[in-house]
Design an enzyme around this catalytic site. Sequence first.
Site, PDB file in Angstrom:
ATOM      1  N   ASN A  83      16.341  58.840  18.638  1.00  0.00           N
ATOM      2  CA  ASN A  83      14.953  58.559  19.028  1.00  0.00           C
ATOM      3  C   ASN A  83      13.919  59.342  18.233  1.00  0.00           C
ATOM      4  OD1 ASN A  83      16.353  57.080  20.881  1.00  0.00           O
ATOM      5  ND2 ASN A  83      15.521  58.127  22.666  1.00  0.00           N
ATOM      6  N   ASP A 125      22.494  50.244  13.413  1.00  0.00           N
ATOM      7  CA  ASP A 125      23.142  49.227  14.231  1.00  0.00           C
ATOM      8  C   ASP A 125      22.114  48.187  14.662  1.00  0.00           C
ATOM      9  OD1 ASP A 125      22.081  51.480  15.854  1.00  0.00           O
ATOM     10  OD2 ASP A 125      22.721  50.268  17.556  1.00  0.00           O
ATOM     11  N   ASN A 147      14.991  52.447  18.906  1.00  0.00           N
ATOM     12  CA  ASN A 147      14.190  53.671  18.948  1.00  0.00           C
ATOM     13  C   ASN A 147      14.230  54.479  17.655  1.00  0.00           C
ATOM     14  OD1 ASN A 147      13.149  53.247  21.527  1.00  0.00           O
ATOM     15  ND2 ASN A 147      14.998  54.091  22.464  1.00  0.00           N
ATOM     16  N   HIS A 154      26.256  52.906  18.083  1.00  0.00           N
ATOM     17  CA  HIS A 154      24.944  53.419  17.705  1.00  0.00           C
ATOM     18  C   HIS A 154      25.026  54.306  16.456  1.00  0.00           C
ATOM     19  CE1 HIS A 154      20.917  52.922  19.030  1.00  0.00           C
ATOM     20  NE2 HIS A 154      20.735  54.083  19.619  1.00  0.00           N
TER      21      HIS A 154
END
Length: 188
Positions: free
Chosen positions: A69, A94, A115, A22
């Site tokens: 997020n 990613d 997100n 991530h």
Amino acid sequence: MAETYLIAGLGNPGDEYAHTRHNAGFDTIDLIADRLGVRYWKTEGGALTAKAVYRDTDLVLAKPQSFMNTSGGPVKQLMNAYGVDADHLIVIHDELDIDPGTVRVKFGGGHAGHNGLRSICDKLNTRDWFRVRIGIGRPPGRMNVADYVLSLPRKEAKDDFEVACSRGAEAVYSLVDHGLAKTQQDFN
């Protein structure tokens, strides 16, 4: 006056997330910073930022520190602070739907459930900016997606991840140098 690009690598702050899938955006930003000789980072607008010059173009490198997020807030603040329009924003992130070790570049599009991208779409009220998508592939078997993206790639997956981040950095230089069409031709 030189053009300015904001190059935002997405990831999560903190040692526990370092080099996870991530954090492909953070790792790619670090490669760009190393190549351009960046030594000084500061905290501004909710992100770690560094300034660099690539050829005759000013770059603001950014790693939002608000967690994935809520990446949109820092990205918008930095765009406002540096007077950068969405067509001079490059977001590195990613991407589950791209094979590990590969990179895809595009302008605009949806968030595909990502997100960080959703947050940027919401804050900017547009989906039209450049994306450098670092392929991480889908989790094996029935592994939970969140567990997969927040885990460290191992063995050959680690090699693929590092190759993709390096290619992602090259794609950023290409976007600045040659624009979208040539970059897509070379990288997609």
